[in-house]
Design a protein around this motif. Structure first.
Motif, PDB file in Angstrom:
ATOM      1  N   ALA A 187       3.240 -63.027 -47.386  1.00 15.42           N
ATOM      2  CA  ALA A 187       3.761 -63.857 -46.302  1.00 15.42           C
ATOM      3  C   ALA A 187       2.998 -63.512 -45.027  1.00 15.42           C
ATOM      4  CB  ALA A 187       5.255 -63.627 -46.116  1.00 15.42           C
ATOM      5  N   ILE A 188       2.088 -64.386 -44.617  1.00 20.04           N
ATOM      6  CA  ILE A 188       1.268 -64.132 -43.435  1.00 20.04           C
ATOM      7  C   ILE A 188       2.054 -64.482 -42.176  1.00 20.04           C
ATOM      8  CG2 ILE A 188      -0.889 -64.674 -42.229  1.00 20.04           C
ATOM      9  CD1 ILE A 188      -1.980 -65.695 -44.923  1.00 20.04           C
ATOM     10  N   CYS A 189       2.117 -63.548 -41.236  1.00 17.10           N
ATOM     11  CA  CYS A 189       2.714 -63.812 -39.921  1.00 17.10           C
ATOM     12  C   CYS A 189       1.588 -64.227 -38.980  1.00 17.10           C
ATOM     13  CB  CYS A 189       3.429 -62.574 -39.392  1.00 17.10           C
ATOM     14  SG  CYS A 189       5.044 -62.293 -40.116  1.00 17.10           S
ATOM     15  N   ALA A 190       1.552 -65.507 -38.621  1.00 17.22           N
ATOM     16  CA  ALA A 190       0.503 -66.024 -37.741  1.00 17.22           C
ATOM     17  C   ALA A 190       1.049 -66.174 -36.328  1.00 17.22           C
ATOM     18  CB  ALA A 190      -0.006 -67.366 -38.259  1.00 17.22           C
ATOM     19  N   TYR A 191       0.242 -65.766 -35.342  1.00 20.76           N
ATOM     20  CA  TYR A 191       0.684 -65.778 -33.946  1.00 20.76           C
ATOM     21  C   TYR A 191      -0.442 -66.293 -33.057  1.00 20.76           C
ATOM     22  CZ  TYR A 191       2.403 -63.902 -29.464  1.00 20.76           C
ATOM     23  OH  TYR A 191       2.827 -63.763 -28.161  1.00 20.76           O
ATOM     24  N   LYS A 192      -0.154 -67.363 -32.335  1.00 16.47           N
ATOM     25  CA  LYS A 192      -1.127 -67.978 -31.429  1.00 16.47           C
ATOM     26  C   LYS A 192      -2.431 -68.321 -32.167  1.00 16.47           C
ATOM     27  CE  LYS A 192       0.915 -66.157 -27.195  1.00 16.47           C
ATOM     28  NZ  LYS A 192       0.713 -65.372 -25.947  1.00 16.47           N
TER      29      LYS A 192
ATOM     30  N   SER B  12      -5.458 -66.334 -33.558  1.00 16.72           N
ATOM     31  CA  SER B  12      -6.183 -65.093 -33.849  1.00 16.72           C
ATOM     32  C   SER B  12      -7.529 -65.393 -34.489  1.00 16.72           C
ATOM     33  CB  SER B  12      -5.360 -64.206 -34.788  1.00 16.72           C
ATOM     34  OG  SER B  12      -6.146 -63.118 -35.245  1.00 16.72           O
ATOM     35  N   GLU B  13      -8.565 -64.801 -33.932  1.00 18.10           N
ATOM     36  CA  GLU B  13      -9.909 -64.975 -34.497  1.00 18.10           C
ATOM     37  C   GLU B  13     -10.043 -64.308 -35.860  1.00 18.10           C
ATOM     38  OE1 GLU B  13     -13.030 -62.467 -32.613  1.00 18.10           O
ATOM     39  OE2 GLU B  13     -11.394 -61.806 -31.278  1.00 18.10           O
ATOM     40  N   PHE B  14      -9.058 -63.477 -36.232  1.00 19.70           N
ATOM     41  CA  PHE B  14      -9.145 -62.738 -37.491  1.00 19.70           C
ATOM     42  C   PHE B  14      -8.297 -63.354 -38.617  1.00 19.70           C
ATOM     43  CE2 PHE B  14      -9.384 -59.558 -33.967  1.00 19.70           C
ATOM     44  CZ  PHE B  14     -10.756 -59.348 -34.038  1.00 19.70           C
ATOM     45  N   LEU B  15      -7.549 -64.414 -38.306  1.00 22.21           N
ATOM     46  CA  LEU B  15      -6.640 -64.998 -39.288  1.00 22.21           C
ATOM     47  C   LEU B  15      -7.356 -65.439 -40.558  1.00 22.21           C
ATOM     48  CD1 LEU B  15      -3.893 -66.047 -40.209  1.00 22.21           C
ATOM     49  CD2 LEU B  15      -4.308 -68.137 -38.861  1.00 22.21           C
TER      50      LEU B  15
ATOM     51  N   CYS C 202      -8.204 -62.593 -42.859  1.00 25.33           N
ATOM     52  CA  CYS C 202      -7.009 -62.149 -43.583  1.00 25.33           C
ATOM     53  C   CYS C 202      -6.739 -63.068 -44.767  1.00 25.33           C
ATOM     54  CB  CYS C 202      -5.804 -62.133 -42.632  1.00 25.33           C
ATOM     55  SG  CYS C 202      -4.236 -61.731 -43.439  1.00 25.33           S
ATOM     56  N   ILE C 203      -6.756 -64.367 -44.528  1.00 25.75           N
ATOM     57  CA  ILE C 203      -6.492 -65.341 -45.595  1.00 25.75           C
ATOM     58  C   ILE C 203      -7.484 -65.175 -46.737  1.00 25.75           C
ATOM     59  CG2 ILE C 203      -6.533 -67.790 -46.170  1.00 25.75           C
ATOM     60  CD1 ILE C 203      -5.523 -68.360 -43.322  1.00 25.75           C
ATOM     61  N   GLN C 204      -8.752 -65.052 -46.398  1.00 28.41           N
ATOM     62  CA  GLN C 204      -9.780 -64.932 -47.436  1.00 28.41           C
ATOM     63  C   GLN C 204      -9.595 -63.669 -48.277  1.00 28.41           C
ATOM     64  OE1 GLN C 204     -13.474 -65.263 -45.255  1.00 28.41           O
ATOM     65  NE2 GLN C 204     -13.407 -67.502 -45.237  1.00 28.41           N
ATOM     66  N   SER C 205      -9.150 -62.579 -47.643  1.00 29.19           N
ATOM     67  CA  SER C 205      -8.923 -61.344 -48.411  1.00 29.19           C
ATOM     68  C   SER C 205      -7.768 -61.515 -49.406  1.00 29.19           C
ATOM     69  CB  SER C 205      -8.644 -60.168 -47.465  1.00 29.19           C
ATOM     70  OG  SER C 205      -7.339 -60.213 -46.910  1.00 29.19           O
ATOM     71  N   LEU C 206      -6.830 -62.391 -49.086  1.00 24.43           N
ATOM     72  CA  LEU C 206      -5.718 -62.662 -50.003  1.00 24.43           C
ATOM     73  C   LEU C 206      -6.148 -63.634 -51.101  1.00 24.43           C
ATOM     74  CD1 LEU C 206      -2.774 -63.049 -47.440  1.00 24.43           C
ATOM     75  CD2 LEU C 206      -3.697 -60.977 -48.490  1.00 24.43           C
ATOM     76  N   LYS C 207      -6.957 -64.597 -50.730  1.00 22.86           N
ATOM     77  CA  LYS C 207      -7.460 -65.565 -51.708  1.00 22.86           C
ATOM     78  C   LYS C 207      -8.400 -64.911 -52.718  1.00 22.86           C
ATOM     79  CE  LYS C 207      -5.771 -69.666 -50.532  1.00 22.86           C
ATOM     80  NZ  LYS C 207      -5.088 -70.573 -51.504  1.00 22.86           N
ATOM     81  N   ASN C 208      -9.018 -63.787 -52.323  1.00 18.65           N
ATOM     82  CA  ASN C 208      -9.998 -63.112 -53.179  1.00 18.65           C
ATOM     83  C   ASN C 208      -9.383 -62.039 -54.079  1.00 18.65           C
ATOM     84  OD1 ASN C 208     -12.135 -64.641 -52.174  1.00 18.65           O
ATOM     85  ND2 ASN C 208     -12.583 -63.187 -50.535  1.00 18.65           N
ATOM     86  N   GLN C 209      -8.074 -61.954 -54.145  1.00 17.57           N
ATOM     87  CA  GLN C 209      -7.430 -60.956 -54.995  1.00 17.57           C
ATOM     88  C   GLN C 209      -7.801 -61.159 -56.467  1.00 17.57           C
ATOM     89  OE1 GLN C 209      -5.182 -58.253 -54.019  1.00 17.57           O
ATOM     90  NE2 GLN C 209      -6.291 -58.789 -52.133  1.00 17.57           N
ATOM     91  N   THR C 210      -8.040 -60.068 -57.168  1.00 15.44           N
ATOM     92  CA  THR C 210      -8.374 -60.161 -58.596  1.00 15.44           C
ATOM     93  C   THR C 210      -7.188 -60.639 -59.417  1.00 15.44           C
ATOM     94  OG1 THR C 210      -7.840 -57.802 -58.875  1.00 15.44           O
ATOM     95  CG2 THR C 210     -10.145 -58.371 -58.472  1.00 15.44           C
ATOM     96  N   VAL C 211      -5.976 -60.381 -58.926  1.00 12.95           N
ATOM     97  CA  VAL C 211      -4.757 -60.921 -59.526  1.00 12.95           C
ATOM     98  C   VAL C 211      -4.128 -61.840 -58.487  1.00 12.95           C
ATOM     99  CG1 VAL C 211      -2.447 -60.416 -60.407  1.00 12.95           C
ATOM    100  CG2 VAL C 211      -4.363 -58.905 -60.988  1.00 12.95           C
TER     101      VAL C 211
ATOM    102  N   GLN D  37      -1.825 -60.914 -39.475  1.00 13.63           N
ATOM    103  CA  GLN D  37      -2.973 -61.816 -39.375  1.00 13.63           C
ATOM    104  C   GLN D  37      -4.283 -61.120 -39.015  1.00 13.63           C
ATOM    105  OE1 GLN D  37      -2.103 -64.630 -36.272  1.00 13.63           O
ATOM    106  NE2 GLN D  37      -2.205 -63.101 -34.632  1.00 13.63           N
ATOM    107  N   ASP D  38      -4.203 -59.963 -38.385  1.00  9.51           N
ATOM    108  CA  ASP D  38      -5.429 -59.272 -37.965  1.00  9.51           C
ATOM    109  C   ASP D  38      -6.005 -58.363 -39.050  1.00  9.51           C
ATOM    110  OD1 ASP D  38      -5.054 -60.463 -35.523  1.00  9.51           O
ATOM    111  OD2 ASP D  38      -4.158 -58.699 -34.578  1.00  9.51           O
ATOM    112  N   ASP D  39      -5.235 -58.116 -40.083  1.00 10.75           N
ATOM    113  CA  ASP D  39      -5.627 -57.121 -41.087  1.00 10.75           C
ATOM    114  C   ASP D  39      -6.161 -57.776 -42.359  1.00 10.75           C
ATOM    115  OD1 ASP D  39      -4.666 -55.213 -39.243  1.00 10.75           O
ATOM    116  OD2 ASP D  39      -2.640 -55.445 -40.029  1.00 10.75           O
ATOM    117  N   GLU D  40      -6.755 -56.955 -43.218  1.00  6.28           N
ATOM    118  CA  GLU D  40      -7.328 -57.458 -44.461  1.00  6.28           C
ATOM    119  C   GLU D  40      -6.897 -56.575 -45.626  1.00  6.28           C
ATOM    120  OE1 GLU D  40     -11.582 -58.117 -44.202  1.00  6.28           O
ATOM    121  OE2 GLU D  40     -11.434 -58.487 -42.032  1.00  6.28           O
ATOM    122  N   TYR D  41      -7.074 -57.118 -46.834  1.00  8.23           N
ATOM    123  CA  TYR D  41      -6.663 -56.406 -48.041  1.00  8.23           C
ATOM    124  C   TYR D  41      -7.821 -56.291 -49.017  1.00  8.23           C
ATOM    125  CZ  TYR D  41      -1.931 -56.955 -46.305  1.00  8.23           C
ATOM    126  OH  TYR D  41      -0.802 -56.885 -45.527  1.00  8.23           O
TER     127      TYR D  41
END
Length: 261
Positions: free
Chosen positions: A8-13, A15-18, A21-30, A86-90
């Motif tokens: 569940a992504i918390c998006a605020y205003k 963010s240049e990093f959003l 973050c999304i791409q790191s979630l879309k790229n999950q091996t599972v 939103q600023d972080d990655e996985y």
């Protein structure tokens, strides 16, 4: 092991990093579910959600960390929920490693990982703050210790050793609107302390599967600048130690603030 899980992504205003973050979630091996929630709806957020085909939920009312987290958490209808900042990655193996870990834990209440900071667009190296936190989390490597009230409290007694975006919550056990702390900055630390009173295990993987971004626009930096963090940190330490000890701890703990500069 198949896991019923949502990021569940918390998006605020805006963010240049959003998108990172999304791409790191879309790229999950599972692959699992991804949703986005916001209390500051705008075209930027709406376009990002549309671009990546992510359901977007809008909360009415003034932006507030606790209310925003509860709203995002509640929109997820799965047993497990990660509140993705939103600023972080996985790391691409985050969900994969979670599945492996949970196979060996009988009564988990949350999944937790190690982390590495992102500074100036670069992942790593570890700063002194993340090194100390990693050391203090060592007891969580052992499920028997990670399931006891003593050790769940102990690993938090010298600071918030758990990186908030690294945590996945077992909603099936914790229920809705789990964030009840009245604090503004240390809502996460206070929430993790709440875990110590709930029977169950912090299912911890000592691998840096979360990348925590340090930058001038971060909430952590904002609270340091206006001194609200000092008040919140002092309040939390008073839950563990007498006042004379808190003064000593805070003398050294404030040095960790330098990692945000």
């Amino acid at each position: 092991m198949k896991i019923d899980h949502t990021f569940a992504i918390c998006a605020y205003k805006e963010s240049e990093f959003l998108e990172d973050c999304i791409q790191s979630l879309k790229n999950q091996t599972v692959q699992t579910n991804i949703i986005m929630a916001t209390s500051t709806p705008n075209d930027f957020i709406k376009n990002m959600a549309a671009k990546y085909d992510i359901p977007l939920y809008v909360r009415d009312g003034k932006s507030d960390i606790r209310d925003d987290w509860n709203f995002a958490y509640n929109q997820a209808k799965t047993e497990w929920v990660t509140i993705a900042h939103q600023d972080d990655e996985y790391n691409e193996h985050y969900v994969e490693e979670m599945c492996k870990k949970l196979e060996g834990v009988k009564n988990p209440i949350a999944f937790v990982t190690d982390y590495i900071p992102i500074k100036n667009g670069q992942i790593g190296p570890r700063d002194i703050n993340s090194k100390i936190r990693r050391f203090l989390r060592k007891p969580l490597k052992y499920n028997k210790l990670a399931g006891t009230r003593f050790w769940k409290r102990e690993i938090l007694s010298l600071g918030n050793t758990i990186c908030c975006p690294s945590v996945t919550y077992y909603k099936k056990v914790l229920g809705d609107s789990f964030f009840t702390s009245e604090l503004k900055f240390n809502i996460d630390w206070d929430t993790f302390l709440k875990f110590s009173e709930i029977p169950g295990v912090f299912a911890y993987v000592e691998k840096p599967l979360t990348y925590y971004r340090v930058h001038d626009g971060a909430t952590s930096k904002e609270f340091i600048v206006d001194h609200k963090r000092v008040a919140d940190d002092t309040f939390m330490f008073q839950k563990f130690w007498p006042n004379w000890m808190v003064k000593i701890i805070m003398h050294f703990y404030k040095r960790a603030y330098d990692t945000y500069n």
